[in-house]
Write a protein that holds these residues in place. Structure first.
Motif, mmCIF file in Angstrom:
data_model
loop_
_atom_site.group_PDB
_atom_site.id
_atom_site.type_symbol
_atom_site.label_atom_id
_atom_site.label_comp_id
_atom_site.label_asym_id
_atom_site.label_seq_id
_atom_site.Cartn_x
_atom_site.Cartn_y
_atom_site.Cartn_z
ATOM 1 N N VAL A 240 17.606 30.895 -1.100
ATOM 2 C CA VAL A 240 18.020 30.915 0.303
ATOM 3 C C VAL A 240 16.934 30.255 1.145
ATOM 4 O O VAL A 240 15.765 30.220 0.751
ATOM 5 C CB VAL A 240 18.273 32.353 0.811
ATOM 6 N N PRO A 241 17.302 29.717 2.320
ATOM 7 C CA PRO A 241 16.283 29.186 3.219
ATOM 8 C C PRO A 241 15.561 30.317 3.931
ATOM 9 O O PRO A 241 16.184 31.267 4.420
ATOM 10 C CB PRO A 241 17.084 28.326 4.203
ATOM 11 N N GLY A 242 14.239 30.238 3.962
ATOM 12 C CA GLY A 242 13.440 31.263 4.631
ATOM 13 C C GLY A 242 12.316 30.620 5.410
ATOM 14 O O GLY A 242 12.372 29.435 5.754
ATOM 15 N N SER A 243 11.289 31.388 5.700
ATOM 16 C CA SER A 243 10.136 30.867 6.438
ATOM 17 C C SER A 243 8.879 31.612 5.997
ATOM 18 O O SER A 243 8.954 32.715 5.456
ATOM 19 C CB SER A 243 10.332 31.011 7.950
ATOM 20 N N ARG A 244 7.744 30.988 6.227
ATOM 21 C CA ARG A 244 6.456 31.630 5.948
ATOM 22 C C ARG A 244 5.534 31.388 7.137
ATOM 23 O O ARG A 244 5.535 30.309 7.746
ATOM 24 C CB ARG A 244 5.831 31.090 4.664
ATOM 25 N N ALA A 245 4.765 32.377 7.480
ATOM 26 C CA ALA A 245 3.923 32.297 8.674
ATOM 27 C C ALA A 245 2.760 31.349 8.450
ATOM 28 O O ALA A 245 2.188 31.267 7.358
ATOM 29 C CB ALA A 245 3.404 33.686 9.030
ATOM 30 N N VAL A 246 2.408 30.615 9.515
ATOM 31 C CA VAL A 246 1.155 29.849 9.521
ATOM 32 C C VAL A 246 0.022 30.823 9.822
ATOM 33 O O VAL A 246 0.070 31.549 10.828
ATOM 34 C CB VAL A 246 1.212 28.725 10.570
ATOM 35 N N THR A 247 -0.987 30.841 8.974
ATOM 36 C CA THR A 247 -2.010 31.897 9.057
ATOM 37 C C THR A 247 -3.356 31.409 9.557
ATOM 38 O O THR A 247 -4.354 32.138 9.479
ATOM 39 C CB THR A 247 -2.201 32.549 7.680
ATOM 40 N N ARG A 248 -3.422 30.198 10.079
ATOM 41 C CA ARG A 248 -4.705 29.714 10.594
ATOM 42 C C ARG A 248 -4.478 28.722 11.731
ATOM 43 O O ARG A 248 -3.396 28.172 11.892
ATOM 44 C CB ARG A 248 -5.521 29.051 9.482
ATOM 45 N N GLY A 249 -5.532 28.507 12.503
ATOM 46 C CA GLY A 249 -5.519 27.498 13.556
ATOM 47 C C GLY A 249 -4.474 27.744 14.631
ATOM 48 O O GLY A 249 -4.048 28.869 14.891
ATOM 49 N N LYS A 250 -4.081 26.652 15.253
ATOM 50 C CA LYS A 250 -3.117 26.729 16.342
ATOM 51 C C LYS A 250 -1.773 27.288 15.878
ATOM 52 O O LYS A 250 -1.069 27.946 16.638
ATOM 53 C CB LYS A 250 -2.920 25.343 16.962
ATOM 54 N N GLY A 251 -1.426 27.009 14.620
ATOM 55 C CA GLY A 251 -0.172 27.535 14.120
ATOM 56 C C GLY A 251 -0.118 29.048 14.172
ATOM 57 O O GLY A 251 0.874 29.642 14.580
ATOM 58 N N GLN A 252 -1.249 29.684 13.808
ATOM 59 C CA GLN A 252 -1.319 31.138 13.888
ATOM 60 C C GLN A 252 -1.331 31.593 15.345
ATOM 61 O O GLN A 252 -0.634 32.546 15.721
ATOM 62 C CB GLN A 252 -2.563 31.640 13.165
ATOM 63 N N GLU A 253 -2.109 30.891 16.166
ATOM 64 C CA GLU A 253 -2.214 31.252 17.579
ATOM 65 C C GLU A 253 -0.864 31.184 18.282
ATOM 66 O O GLU A 253 -0.538 32.039 19.121
ATOM 67 C CB GLU A 253 -3.206 30.307 18.265
ATOM 68 N N TRP A 254 -0.074 30.195 17.928
ATOM 69 C CA TRP A 254 1.218 30.012 18.572
ATOM 70 C C TRP A 254 2.337 30.790 17.870
ATOM 71 O O TRP A 254 3.499 30.725 18.288
ATOM 72 C CB TRP A 254 1.574 28.526 18.603
ATOM 73 N N GLY A 255 2.032 31.472 16.794
ATOM 74 C CA GLY A 255 3.035 32.256 16.080
ATOM 75 C C GLY A 255 4.076 31.422 15.367
ATOM 76 O O GLY A 255 5.250 31.812 15.292
ATOM 77 N N LEU A 256 3.641 30.274 14.822
ATOM 78 C CA LEU A 256 4.584 29.374 14.161
ATOM 79 C C LEU A 256 4.851 29.791 12.724
ATOM 80 O O LEU A 256 4.024 30.439 12.070
ATOM 81 C CB LEU A 256 4.042 27.948 14.177
ATOM 82 N N SER A 257 5.999 29.374 12.221
ATOM 83 C CA SER A 257 6.357 29.547 10.820
ATOM 84 C C SER A 257 6.858 28.221 10.268
ATOM 85 O O SER A 257 7.366 27.367 11.009
ATOM 86 C CB SER A 257 7.459 30.604 10.653
ATOM 87 N N LEU A 258 6.726 28.045 8.949
ATOM 88 C CA LEU A 258 7.197 26.845 8.274
ATOM 89 C C LEU A 258 8.374 27.187 7.372
ATOM 90 O O LEU A 258 8.505 28.317 6.883
ATOM 91 C CB LEU A 258 6.076 26.240 7.422
ATOM 92 N N TYR A 259 9.221 26.176 7.136
ATOM 93 C CA TYR A 259 10.357 26.377 6.231
ATOM 94 C C TYR A 259 9.867 26.746 4.834
ATOM 95 O O TYR A 259 8.856 26.217 4.342
ATOM 96 C CB TYR A 259 11.194 25.100 6.156
#
Length: 282
Positions: A240-259
């Protein structure tokens, strides 16, 4: 012509480069080669139990497909008031009732040099490119694409807007392979030589490429491609399509996730019930 003799001629003509252009003998050899593709006598990749992936790339077949583009010239293909321009070596195939393939009206096309087995259902509009292999009982649903050299097994369901990428070049690269009894959900994309083993289910929207890590929640590991091997989805896996959290840098600061592609279970009798409708449609 015997397969070994055909292989020898294709390899020799391919190596001759531009000198083959305009050679009527080369065109005749290519015509026999293309007919063998359409009969399913040869294919760009074939099962091979001695290979680590279970598949062998037939380089000479891919060379023959490329040869057709080299030998062909642009030609008008008028059809029902529409005009198409393509290499004259790769027209659209004209299917007949004797082929045992359902091609439902509405803008579908099967290119010359594609093998489409008896019992295949083609829902409009869909496209099967040259060099592709589509085996018995498979359904190619609306807006689905089977790319050049892609290998599709028996009783596969390619749902609406599924994209199965082909890999024609480089000639030694494995094409995308979808084994028997796989269900590919709507808007899925399978690219870059990925192998999907028999019985797997790809939920709608799943994207698989050579660079896609697949997180197996059942076995607690991560599946990846390597320099020697493409991404391989295990037999009966449900992805299934899911996501995983970005755990460092701006990605973590902005609460981003990747496919992320995630295996949530392995197919069982209950999962198989979801494909019963396909049998009714046949």
């Amino acid at each position: 012509m015997a397969t070994l003799a055909l292989q020898s001629l294709i390899e020799r003509i391919f190596l001759s480069g531009p000198d083959a252009i305009g050679d009527p003998t080369a065109l005749e050899v290519f015509s026999q080669f293309q007919a063998a593709l359409e009969r399913g006598e040869i294919r760009s990749a074939s099962p091979d139990l001695s290979s680590p992936t279970g598949w062998k790339v037939n380089i000479w077949v891919k060379q023959g497909i490329l040869l057709g583009f080299r030998l062909g010239v642009l030609e008008d293909f008028p059809s029902g008031g529409f005009s198409f321009v393509d290499k004259n070596t790769y027209p659209a195939r004209r299917m007949t009732a004797g082929d045992g393939v359902r091609v439902v009206p509405g803008g579908s096309s099967i290119r010359a040099g594609a093998y489409v087995a008896r019992g295949v259902v083609c829902m409009p509009p869909m496209y099967i490119n040259t060099g592709a292999w589509v085996d018995e009982g498979t359904m190619v649903d609306s807006h689905a694409l089977v790319g050049s050299c892609a290998q599709i097994g028996k009783r596969v369901h390619l749902s609406a807007a599924a994209q199965i990428g082909g890999v024609l070049e480089p000639v030694n690269a494995s094409p995308v392979i979808i084994e028997d009894d796989v269900l590919v959900g709507g808007n899925c994309g399978v690219y870059e030589g990925t192998i999907v083993r028999a019985g797997a289910v790809l939920a709608a929207g799943t994207i698989l490429t050579r660079g896609t890590p697949v997180f197996d929640l059942v076995h607690g590991n991560v599946l990846r491609s390597s320099d020697e091997s493409p991404l391989v989805i295990p037999q009966d896996a449900v992805v299934v399509p899911g996501s995983r959290a970005v755990t460092r840098g701006k990605g973590q600061e902005w609460g981003l996730s990747l496919y992320a592609a995630v295996i949530v279970k392995y197919r069982d009798d209950k999962t198989s019930l979801s494909t019963t409708l396909e049998d009714l449609l046949r």
